[in-house]
Design an enzyme around this catalytic site. Sequence first.
Site, short mmCIF file in Angstrom:
data_model
loop_
_atom_site.label_atom_id
_atom_site.label_comp_id
_atom_site.label_asym_id
_atom_site.label_seq_id
_atom_site.Cartn_x
_atom_site.Cartn_y
_atom_site.Cartn_z
N GLY A 1 0.85 -1.09 -0.12
CA GLY A 1 -0.13 0.07 -0.05
C GLY A 1 0.89 1.35 -0.11
O GLY A 1 0.39 2.59 -0.42
N GLY B 1 -0.32 6.28 0.93
CA GLY B 1 0.83 5.45 0.37
C GLY B 1 2.31 6.09 0.91
O GLY B 1 3.32 6.11 0.19
N ASP C 1 1.07 -10.93 6.94
CA ASP C 1 1.52 -9.90 5.97
C ASP C 1 2.90 -9.41 6.28
O ASP C 1 3.57 -8.91 5.37
CB ASP C 1 0.58 -9.00 5.41
CG ASP C 1 0.21 -8.12 6.66
OD1 ASP C 1 -0.42 -8.86 7.56
OD2 ASP C 1 0.44 -7.01 6.71
N ASN C 2 3.39 -9.46 7.52
CA ASN C 2 4.59 -9.05 7.93
C ASN C 2 5.68 -10.10 8.24
O ASN C 2 6.50 -10.10 9.00
CB ASN C 2 4.64 -8.15 8.93
CG ASN C 2 3.62 -6.71 8.70
OD1 ASN C 2 3.83 -6.24 7.58
ND2 ASN C 2 3.18 -6.25 9.85
N ASP D 1 9.21 -5.20 7.76
CA ASP D 1 8.31 -3.98 8.06
C ASP D 1 8.34 -3.59 9.59
O ASP D 1 7.83 -3.93 10.35
CB ASP D 1 6.87 -4.65 7.97
CG ASP D 1 6.41 -4.62 6.52
OD1 ASP D 1 7.49 -4.28 5.67
OD2 ASP D 1 5.24 -4.92 6.26
P1 AMP Z 1 1.50 -2.63 8.14
O1 AMP Z 1 0.83 -2.56 9.34
O2 AMP Z 1 2.45 -1.49 7.99
O3 AMP Z 1 2.34 -3.77 7.83
O4 AMP Z 1 0.62 -2.27 7.07
C1 AMP Z 1 -0.52 -3.13 6.88
C2 AMP Z 1 -1.08 -3.02 5.52
O5 AMP Z 1 -1.46 -1.33 5.52
C3 AMP Z 1 -0.02 -2.94 4.35
O6 AMP Z 1 -0.95 -3.33 3.29
C4 AMP Z 1 0.45 -1.49 3.95
O7 AMP Z 1 0.86 -1.20 2.76
C5 AMP Z 1 -0.95 -0.86 4.32
N1 AMP Z 1 -0.48 0.64 4.76
C6 AMP Z 1 0.14 1.05 5.86
N2 AMP Z 1 0.35 2.44 5.94
C7 AMP Z 1 -0.13 2.93 4.72
C8 AMP Z 1 -0.23 4.20 4.27
N3 AMP Z 1 0.08 5.18 4.76
N4 AMP Z 1 -0.70 4.11 2.94
C9 AMP Z 1 -1.33 3.08 2.17
N5 AMP Z 1 -1.13 1.80 2.72
C10 AMP Z 1 -0.76 1.80 4.11
MG MG Z 2 3.52 -4.61 6.48
#
Ligand code: AMP
Ligand code: MG
Length: 520
Positions: A102, A135, A269-270, A279
């Site tokens: 994302g 993003g 996913d991490n 991550d």
């Molecule tokens: P995370 O908790 O950082 O591993 O993120 C979980 C999901 O949310 C993943 O698909 C990331 O790409 C998405 N994500 C986290 N922060 C953002 C952001 N600021 N913009 C878009 N997608 C995000």
């Molecule tokens: Mg992640």
Amino acid sequence: MNLNLKHTFITELPADPITKNTRRQVSGACFSYVTPQQTSKPELIHVSEDISEELGLKKEDLKSEEFLNVMTGNSALDDTKPYAICYGGHQFGNWAGQLGDGRAINLFDIKHDEKQWTIQLKGAGETPYSRQGDGLAVLRSSIREYLCSEAMHHLGVPTTRALSLALTGDEVMRDMLYDGNQAYEKGAIVSRVSPSFLRFGNYEIFAARQDHKNLKTLVDYTIKHHFPHLGKPSKDTYIQFFYEVMQRTLDMIIHWQRVGFVHGVMNTDNMSILGLTIDYGPYGWLEGFDFGWTPNTTDAQNKRYRFANQPNIGLWNLYQLANALYPLIEDVKPLEDILENYKTGFEIKSLAMMKSKLGLLENEEKDQQLIQTLEDVLHLVETDMTIFFRKLSNFKKDNSINGFQLIQDAFYSIDSITDTIKKQWYDWFDLYHFRLEKERLSDAERKTKMDFVNPKYVLRNYMAQLAINDANKGDYNLIDELFQLLKQPYSEQPEHEKWFAKRPEWARHKVGCSMLSCSS
Ligand code: AMP
Ligand code: MG
């Protein structure tokens, strides 16, 4: 920049036919082509020369305008087509459906010295997988990811790497604590490097959609490029593949437990398919040794991802991966055996790891008990994990040094040590002294070994926060100081002794030090 581009991901795996950058469900594809967002005033803050060399980059490359522009998404190298990867995942125990890159955009794949690498930007703008997000990434979390990835590497913990840290010159709106207080923060981009950014969730998404054809394509690709020694795809190869992922995941988590690292968001996913720490979000380092600690405020209620639960969660996540791979194997038994193997492997490796922290090489029946007792004593009052283990290596076999006094710098409050607690510590040191008599190494030899598994310097939560505070004011010296310090975490660095200290009191409940959310 003269990089040896070798695109495998986008040439061997199915692409999303839609190229419009709109948020949507993407099926039947491993990735979507995207273009990073232009930034208004990109500025490099730091570059990791270690990893740049591994990629075949020269020192002058790192200073070039081209490097700055490519690593902030403002221009693309010729013959490259950036892409965002589609994956799903179990978040906090529940299937969350499609997630995907994302806010990560993969620029290109390269091969250097027979090693394959993907270079990726984190925070370079929207992709079809951005869901409600923008993003983008803010400076504070980018500094945390940048410093910690490289620190973990130097600690010997398997991890993705960080090549550069840059400001975008744009502002990003964030609600840091999810409490309705939104504010603008500086935007930043970290360029990350890994042999692959594939996660458990990449396989889960195809299994969840019953797309077994693409599941097989992706698994075969993974084996061909990242587990080539396993040979041609077959049911046996898939079982062997799962076995290796299990081993690597376990080894990574044992390292986390050794150095006191708490990932904070062990969603599937991490979880890297290569067993790399990936991550860096609301992660943290143990200060007081505390099995129940998690830095992640988003997880404060259930503490699913607390320190002591990381090994169990590794297993839980592997169950999800086993379910995802099942359609290719169609036999439960070998998968169950491997998951069982994780449990026994954990017992063995965890014991070996804790013994190494105590400098014990011989095998004695009561070693497990000695460790258990130590863990109990460490929980009596807040006791700094890093300082305790580092000081312990100065203990002498002949008991000529008082153990309790040797390690008392590790206590956060000496006033909280009652006579009963003191006695428990003395009792433990008696056991330890008695146990050391069974060891053949000299004191000096044991110390050398222990100092190589018990780091002197880790990226304490408050240290990262100090670097962030300065950076927000435009001063990046501390980022560099910590970066250099953490390149040699096991060495004595007298000029940096001030970083071998307990967390200061001001940082105890401070946001960013002990309280971190997923907002980044
Ligand atoms: P995370 O908790 O950082 O591993 O993120 C979980 C999901 O949310 C993943 O698909 C990331 O790409 C998405 N994500 C986290 N922060 C953002 C952001 N600021 N913009 C878009 N997608 C995000
Ligand atoms: Mg992640």
